[in-house]
Design an enzyme around this catalytic site. Structure first.
Site, PDB file in Angstrom:
ATOM      1  CB  CYS A 151      -0.962  -0.043   1.185  1.00 17.66           C
ATOM      2  SG  CYS A 151      -2.301   1.174   1.098  1.00 17.66           S
ATOM      3  CD  GLN A 152       1.690   6.202   3.670  1.00 20.44           C
ATOM      4  OE1 GLN A 152       1.536   5.553   4.716  1.00 20.44           O
ATOM      5  NE2 GLN A 152       1.618   7.516   3.631  1.00 20.44           N
TER       6      GLN A 152
END
Length: 364
Positions: A151-152
């Site tokens: 994800c991030q």
């Protein structure tokens, strides 16, 4: 009299009420036997091997006698907690990777406090990630290690691999946002991918709040699917309560969802403005300290894993990576699930770990 009332028979209502009562009573009995330790998350044995400020680097206990010689470092997002990759014994990406012979490390970002208000992306990427990578390299006597960014954390890992390609053997990104100009995705629109500060005045938020409360971000994510995530799952709870296994699964997910750390103000400011609002990652304009991120410097082998039904990270955002990296060894794999399904789906947990391990083994 309303027409639909004439279609409801008293015996049907009585039956449904009786069945619901039975489910609730069974659920209460199951809840009464539930203990805090039963909802344990992140049960795979691990050891803290490096600490810096609130950041902890864990090494999971290998499950084979001779794991692969090049370890894998997992870089998770700053939002929520990283134990999603080790949710429970039968739904653990970490455990499945260990069983297949990997040596796995994980960065735990901890819980930022007011003292961390001024931490920047430079601190996280050129600082904490780089120091963790150097620790692993020194411990194993290696020039390069394998990196898995989620994800991030995938965006962070791309930045890191661009700046330190000499330290990354193979790069894997999973449900990672790359192109943030996604006007059909609610999270990107809310972040300001089209309107910028008119959609979200990040400077005012940070000036007013300092650190961004985890509860605010959690509510933002839940409101992307208010019916499903805020109402329907609780309407289904009486049915869930009747099964001890389903109840434990539900409680573990709830524990993870609402365990939301605050975000360091300056890091949040830069991520929202540079990535969401100005889409600088694919433009080669992200600055971390005095270093500029250029994805063309990502020349090591890359495996891009994305979820086809992802509502948080648009699949098109992840798939865009191929156009910007400099590698000639690029592989993409998709799975027919949503964002969270990449962690908890039984089918994905059957197929995803072998995909990662086989890909790495072919590039040892």
């Amino acid at each position: 009299m309303l027409p639909f009332l004439t279609q409801i028979r008293l015996e049907d209502v009585s039956h449904e009420y009786t069945e619901l009562t039975k489910k609730v009573l069974q659920g209460i009995e199951n809840l009464s036997r539930l203990r805090e330790e039963d909802i344990e998350i992140g049960a795979t044995p691990k050891e803290a091997v490096y600490r810096e400020d609130k950041v902890i680097l864990y090494r999971f206990k290998p499950m084979v006698e001779q794991p692969l010689s090049i370890p894998l470092l997992i870089v998770y997002a700053l939002v929520n907690r990283p134990y999603m990759v080790d949710l429970q014994e039968d739904r653990s990406l970490v455990a499945n990777l260990l069983k297949l012979g990997l040596d796995v490390y994980l960065i735990d970002w901890g819980y930022p406090s007011r003292a961390d208000r001024w931490l920047t992306l430079d601190d996280y990427i050129n600082g904490y990630i780089n120091n963790c990578v150097d620790f692993i390299r020194e411990k194993h006597g290696l020039e390069k290690i394998n990196l898995l960014g989620i994800c991030q954390g995938g965006a962070f890992s791309l930045c890191y691999s661009s700046l330190y390609p000499e330290k990354v053997k193979n790069l894997i990104v999973m449900v990672a946002p790359v192109d943030f100009n996604m006007p059909n995705t609610l999270l990107n629109m809310r972040g300001g991918c089209t309107l910028g500060a008119e959609a979200l005045d990040v400077d005012l938020m940070v000036k007013s709040l300092g650190n961004i409360p985890g509860d605010f971000l959690n509510l933002e994510f839940l409101m992307l699917k208010p019916q499903q995530l805020g109402i329907q799952k609780y309407l289904d709870f009486p049915e869930v309560m009747t099964s001890e296994d389903k109840l434990l699964n539900f409680m573990r997910m709830e524990k993870w969802i609402f365990d939301s750390p605050d975000q360091a103000g300056e890091a949040y400011r830069q991520f929202m403005k540079d990535f969401y609002q100005e889409n600088k990652l694919i433009k080669g304009e992200v600055m971390l300290g005095d270093k500029r991120v250029d994805l063309k410097n990502v020349r090591m082998p890359v495996l891009n894993l994305y979820a086809e039904k992802d509502h948080l990270v648009d699949p098109e955002s992840s798939k865009a990576l191929e156009k910007y990296v400099g590698t000639e060894d690029y592989t993409v794999r998709s799975f027919p699930v949503g964002h969270i399904g990449m962690y908890v789906s039984g089918k994905v947990q059957r197929d995803l770990p072998p995909t990662i391990v086989d890909w790495l083994k072919a590039r040892m």
